[in-house]
Design an enzyme around this catalytic site. Structure first.
Site, mmCIF file in Angstrom:
data_model
loop_
_atom_site.group_PDB
_atom_site.id
_atom_site.type_symbol
_atom_site.label_atom_id
_atom_site.label_comp_id
_atom_site.label_asym_id
_atom_site.label_seq_id
_atom_site.Cartn_x
_atom_site.Cartn_y
_atom_site.Cartn_z
ATOM 1 N N ARG A 89 -10.170 -11.668 1.987
ATOM 2 C CA ARG A 89 -10.987 -12.739 1.423
ATOM 3 C C ARG A 89 -10.259 -14.083 1.494
ATOM 4 N NH1 ARG A 89 -11.345 -9.321 -4.009
ATOM 5 N NH2 ARG A 89 -11.245 -7.731 -2.390
ATOM 6 N N LYS A 127 0.848 -1.199 0.000
ATOM 7 C CA LYS A 127 0.000 0.000 0.000
ATOM 8 C C LYS A 127 0.881 1.246 0.000
ATOM 9 C CE LYS A 127 -3.912 -1.895 2.620
ATOM 10 N NZ LYS A 127 -4.949 -1.753 1.578
HETATM 11 N N1 BES Z 1 -7.976 -3.865 4.320
HETATM 12 C C1 BES Z 1 -8.152 -3.524 2.969
HETATM 13 C C2 BES Z 1 -9.464 -2.803 2.704
HETATM 14 C C3 BES Z 1 -9.532 -1.389 3.206
HETATM 15 C C4 BES Z 1 -9.110 -0.351 2.415
HETATM 16 C C5 BES Z 1 -10.077 -1.118 4.422
HETATM 17 C C6 BES Z 1 -9.203 0.939 2.870
HETATM 18 C C7 BES Z 1 -10.174 0.172 4.874
HETATM 19 C C8 BES Z 1 -9.745 1.211 4.101
HETATM 20 C C9 BES Z 1 -8.157 -4.764 2.084
HETATM 21 O O1 BES Z 1 -7.355 -5.796 2.522
HETATM 22 C C10 BES Z 1 -7.653 -4.314 0.760
HETATM 23 O O2 BES Z 1 -6.525 -3.911 0.684
HETATM 24 N N2 BES Z 1 -8.512 -4.370 -0.234
HETATM 25 C C11 BES Z 1 -8.162 -3.929 -1.550
HETATM 26 C C12 BES Z 1 -8.698 -4.941 -2.521
HETATM 27 C C13 BES Z 1 -8.164 -4.765 -3.911
HETATM 28 C C14 BES Z 1 -6.684 -5.082 -3.955
HETATM 29 C C15 BES Z 1 -8.931 -5.681 -4.803
HETATM 30 C C16 BES Z 1 -8.814 -2.573 -1.773
HETATM 31 O O3 BES Z 1 -9.949 -2.365 -1.374
HETATM 32 O O4 BES Z 1 -8.156 -1.714 -2.358
HETATM 33 ZN ZN ZN Z 2 -5.338 -5.585 1.908
#
Ligand code: BES
Ligand code: ZN
Ligand code: ZN
Length: 491
Positions: A348, A274
């Site tokens: 997931r 990230k």
């Molecule tokens: N924990 C994150 C989701 C998230 C993002 C929660 C921002 C709170 C604030 C999750 O594990 C994630 O990174 N999801 C990705 C999925 C994508 C790579 C398909 C997302 O939502 O960007």
């Molecule tokens: Zn994630």
């Protein structure tokens, strides 16, 4: 803070402040308000006539030496339109008053009940509202802590109603304490709250309330073939834990509800790392897990006539020499193969094995909660939790329980057509579905592992963290869905 019933007349209650709700447009010269106005020597009617106080939700007026009252202050709170009044407004008024009176250094305050809501429900909501409002995530401040002198909240009642009122108070306290427990756990930094520490907290909760726990370690996960969970965990120096809490009803029941919560104690994104900006917030990626643990605490005390499992796959998602790579293929416990396109879609993956394990333990219904997608904030902002699932009755029950709890839940579709987005060239499925409908494809992925067990998924990524202080809520973790789950399971 203690919450007590007070069977005295409202003007005879000895307290630092008496809180009186006033409806929007209510006439201060009529009904019960006329007597209150008279006791203030007409101050209330002049506040209303000058337009300084109209009774709109969120407004307040605070009086010293208010007149013919034993209370030393009077706090008028806007209660909004009379025909829109409900338990959520009780919660907000109680919360706002508690925070306001705390800042005024009050020790005792009392509520005058002025609505027709059932007394048990309104006492439960007032207790919830006040106790939730007084939570502050300031554990690590060594000074500048919020001064709190509040000792007692009194709920004005009549003799005959005191028992029902106190039953509401007890329930409200159990639910608020559980919600605050979730908030406390979510707020812990990831150097403190490792997967092992989360497991330890779950064990403490279970012990305190007399329910069972079982913590699976890496070796056991390997035995069960939980390749999806292990793939996420392999990049971390912290060992993963699969937390299982079990409440068994004394009354025999064929129903076992599983609450499965995502327990990523820190989500860096893994190799699909990230951006640095805002990454610190990813300590809350275990909010679903904390919610499951906290809901189990309340369930253990409220003792519903069904069996309940709380299941939390707990791990960090870290990059590093041992981390899984984009393109890796892992095999989940059900035997299904997964192509990991993006290591940041890890929630997931861990849930895939956790819901499968819930089924193995005999779950007849599953609800999972997860901070799963950023996309849910795009769709619903910080107002609604998203629900998606395979069983409309179960989904409807969850939405209704949310409404009762004052938590808004909106259903998104989960039609078969979306499955195309998670087809993989080389494995059974892949873990991301592209830019479109991110919350739906995330849920669809989990669906692949629940088989025919009635299942619903709650995406709480947009609602689990409050970005701005509200009059009735501190900034930080909200504990969203603890109340919904408890209402769902403990009627
Ligand atoms: N924990 C994150 C989701 C998230 C993002 C929660 C921002 C709170 C604030 C999750 O594990 C994630 O990174 N999801 C990705 C999925 C994508 C790579 C398909 C997302 O939502 O960007
Ligand atoms: Zn994630
Ligand atoms: Zn995550």
């Amino acid at each position: 803070m203690e919450v007590k019933a007070e069977a005295r007349k409202y003007y005879e209650i000895d307290c630092d402040a008496l809180v009186v709700g006033v409806f929007e447009g209510e006439n201060p010269n009529q009904g019960s308000l006329a007597e209150i106005d008279k006791r203030t020597g007409g101050v209330l009617s002049s506040l209303i006539e000058t337009g300084e106080f109209t009774g709109k939700a969120g407004e307040n007026a605070y009086l010293h030496n208010p007149g013919d009252f034993r209370a030393r202050r009077l706090l008028f709170m806007g209660a909004g339109k009379q025909d829109e009044f409900n338990t959520d407004i009780v919660r907000k008024i109680a919360g706002t008053s508690a925070r306001l009176l705390r800042s005024k250094k009050a020790r005792t305050f009392a509520f005058l009940r002025r609505s027709q809501l059932p007394i048990g429900e309104s006492a439960c909501s007032a207790t919830e509202g006040a106790l939730l409002a007084l939570f502050d995530p300031d554990k690590y401040h060594t000074n500048e802590k919020n001064e709190n002198h509040l000792e007692t909240m009194l709920l004005a009642t009549t003799e005959g109603d005191a028992d029902e009122l106190m039953r509401g108070v007890d329930r409200g306290r159990i639910i608020a304490d559980a919600t605050n427990l979730a908030r406390e756990i979510i707020n812990e930094p990831s150097n403190v709250l490792t997967p092992s520490e989360l497991a330890k907290r779950a064990e403490e909760v279970a012990k305190k309330h007399g329910i069972e726990t079982e913590i699976l370690d890496e070796t056991q996960m390997k035995e069960f073939g939980m390749g999806a969970l292990l793939g996420v965990a392999q990049g971390s120096a912290q060992p993963p834990k699969l937390i299982v809490m079990r409440y068994t009803s004394k009354i025999r029941s064929d129903e076992t509800i599983a609450i499965v919560g995502k327990g990523i104690t820190f989500d860096t994104g893994g190799i699909s790392i990230k951006p640095a900006d805002g990454m610190e917030k990813m300590k809350y990626d275990m909010a679903g897990g904390a919610t499951a643990i906290a809901a189990m605490a309340a369930i253990a005390q409220l003792k519903p006539p069904v069996n309940v499992l709380g299941i939390v796959p707990a791990t960090e998602n870290m990059p590093g020499g041992r981390a899984q790579r984009p393109g890796d293929v892992v095999r989940a416990m059900t035997g299904k193969t997964i192509e990991v396109i993006n290591t940041d879609a890890e929630g997931r993956l861990v849930l895939a094995d956790a819901v499968a394990y819930a089924r193995r333990l005999g779950a007849t219904k599953i609800v999972d909660l997860a901070t799963l997608t950023g996309a849910v904030s795009v769709a619903l902002g910080d107002v609604y939790v998203a629900v998606l699932g395979t069983d409309q009755t179960w989904i409807d029950q969850i939405i209704a329980a949310g409404r009762k709890a004052g938590e808004k839940i909106w259903q998104l579709p989960l039609d078969k057509e979306y499955r195309d987005q998670i087809k993989s060239e080389i494995a059974d499925i892949k873990n991301i579905g592209g830019r479109k409908a991110g919350t739906i494809t995330g849920a669809y992925f989990i669906r692949e592992f629940v088989d025919d067990t009635p299942w619903a998924h709650l995406d709480i990524a947009g609602t689990a963290w409050n970005e701005n202080t509200k009059p009735y809520l501190s900034i930080g973790p909200t504990g969203v869905c603890v109340r919904t789950l408890v209402n769902l399971i403990c009627e």
